[in-house]
Design a protein around this motif. Structure first.
Motif, PDB file in Angstrom:
ATOM      1  N   ASP A  97       1.097  -1.280   0.220  1.00  0.00           N
ATOM      2  CA  ASP A  97      -0.426  -0.043   0.478  1.00  0.00           C
ATOM      3  C   ASP A  97       1.119   1.208   0.096  1.00  0.00           C
ATOM      4  O   ASP A  97       0.340   2.418  -1.177  1.00  0.00           O
ATOM      5  CB  ASP A  97      -1.023  -0.030   1.358  1.00  0.00           C
ATOM      6  N   ASP A 100       2.341   1.920  -3.564  1.00  0.00           N
ATOM      7  CA  ASP A 100       1.317   1.907  -4.306  1.00  0.00           C
ATOM      8  C   ASP A 100       0.594   3.510  -4.290  1.00  0.00           C
ATOM      9  O   ASP A 100       0.787   4.095  -5.248  1.00  0.00           O
ATOM     10  CB  ASP A 100      -0.107   1.489  -3.893  1.00  0.00           C
ATOM     11  N   ARG A 101       1.013   4.324  -2.812  1.00  0.00           N
ATOM     12  CA  ARG A 101       0.963   5.354  -2.556  1.00  0.00           C
ATOM     13  C   ARG A 101       2.393   6.268  -3.100  1.00  0.00           C
ATOM     14  O   ARG A 101       1.869   7.327  -4.005  1.00  0.00           O
ATOM     15  CB  ARG A 101       0.516   6.045  -1.325  1.00  0.00           C
ATOM     16  N   ARG A 102       2.931   5.523  -2.655  1.00  0.00           N
ATOM     17  CA  ARG A 102       4.131   6.277  -2.980  1.00  0.00           C
ATOM     18  C   ARG A 102       4.731   6.918  -4.422  1.00  0.00           C
ATOM     19  O   ARG A 102       4.650   7.716  -5.568  1.00  0.00           O
ATOM     20  CB  ARG A 102       5.944   5.439  -3.116  1.00  0.00           C
ATOM     21  N   LEU A 103       4.045   5.735  -5.700  1.00  0.00           N
ATOM     22  CA  LEU A 103       4.415   5.542  -7.261  1.00  0.00           C
ATOM     23  C   LEU A 103       3.130   5.814  -8.176  1.00  0.00           C
ATOM     24  O   LEU A 103       3.249   6.983  -8.618  1.00  0.00           O
ATOM     25  CB  LEU A 103       4.016   4.061  -7.850  1.00  0.00           C
ATOM     26  N   ARG A 104       1.775   5.992  -6.860  1.00  0.00           N
ATOM     27  CA  ARG A 104       0.641   7.532  -7.857  1.00  0.00           C
ATOM     28  C   ARG A 104       1.949   9.182  -7.092  1.00  0.00           C
ATOM     29  O   ARG A 104       1.190   9.376  -8.272  1.00  0.00           O
ATOM     30  CB  ARG A 104      -0.228   6.993  -6.750  1.00  0.00           C
ATOM     31  N   ASP A 105       2.346   8.871  -6.091  1.00  0.00           N
ATOM     32  CA  ASP A 105       2.740  10.857  -6.036  1.00  0.00           C
ATOM     33  C   ASP A 105       3.542  10.925  -6.747  1.00  0.00           C
ATOM     34  O   ASP A 105       4.258  11.576  -7.654  1.00  0.00           O
ATOM     35  CB  ASP A 105       3.227  10.409  -4.008  1.00  0.00           C
ATOM     36  N   LYS A 107       3.846   9.730 -10.346  1.00  0.00           N
ATOM     37  CA  LYS A 107       3.424   9.520 -11.243  1.00  0.00           C
ATOM     38  C   LYS A 107       2.897  10.941 -11.307  1.00  0.00           C
ATOM     39  O   LYS A 107       2.659  11.653 -12.336  1.00  0.00           O
ATOM     40  CB  LYS A 107       2.916   8.286 -11.135  1.00  0.00           C
ATOM     41  N   GLY A 108       2.052  11.249 -10.412  1.00  0.00           N
ATOM     42  CA  GLY A 108       1.798  12.652 -10.633  1.00  0.00           C
ATOM     43  C   GLY A 108       1.960  14.027 -10.049  1.00  0.00           C
ATOM     44  O   GLY A 108       1.950  15.136 -10.899  1.00  0.00           O
ATOM     45  N   ASP A 111       3.208  14.099 -14.194  1.00  0.00           N
ATOM     46  CA  ASP A 111       2.055  14.399 -15.579  1.00  0.00           C
ATOM     47  C   ASP A 111       2.268  15.754 -15.079  1.00  0.00           C
ATOM     48  O   ASP A 111       1.729  16.497 -15.779  1.00  0.00           O
ATOM     49  CB  ASP A 111       1.128  13.547 -14.787  1.00  0.00           C
TER      50      ASP A 111
END
Length: 112
Positions: A97, A100-105, A107-108, A111
């Motif tokens: 988890d 996953d949060r780190r990867l989403r951060d 990616k954000g 972008d």
């Protein structure tokens, strides 16, 4: 031998698909060495080696009656392995988890 060493033997035994298939066969009850060997196109000495690994891990018990060699499944080592996995599952899920949060951060931020 301590519990961790016993657990290593169990996981080592489970790492091989032939040995897992043998254990699956034994779920239905005791079987002779010949019955366990039947589905595999490997030599008798190779079958014997697989059975030795399973026996060393405590996953099977072998008995001899006259000319028959019978193997029986022992579930206690499997229970110990399952308990070990369950004790660590929450920690692993928590780490996934966080990843996953780190990867989403990350990616954000790329972008933007």
């Amino acid at each position: 031998m301590d519990a961790r060493d016993e657990l290593s033997l169990v996981f080592q035994a489970l790492a091989d698909p032939t040995r897992r298939a043998m254990l699956s066969h034994l779920r239905d009850g005791a079987a002779t060495v010949g019955e366990l060997a039947e589905p595999f196109e490997i030599s008798r000495p190779a079958i014997s080696q697989h059975l030795k690994v399973l026996e060393r891990a405590g996953l099977i018990e072998r008995t001899a009656t006259a000319q028959w060699r019978t193997c029986t499944l022992r579930t206690e080592p499997l229970d110990a392995a399952s308990d070990w996995v369950e004790r660590h599952r929450d920690e692993w899920n928590e780490r996934f988890d966080l990843l996953d949060r780190r990867l989403r951060d990350l990616k954000g931020t790329t972008d933007a």
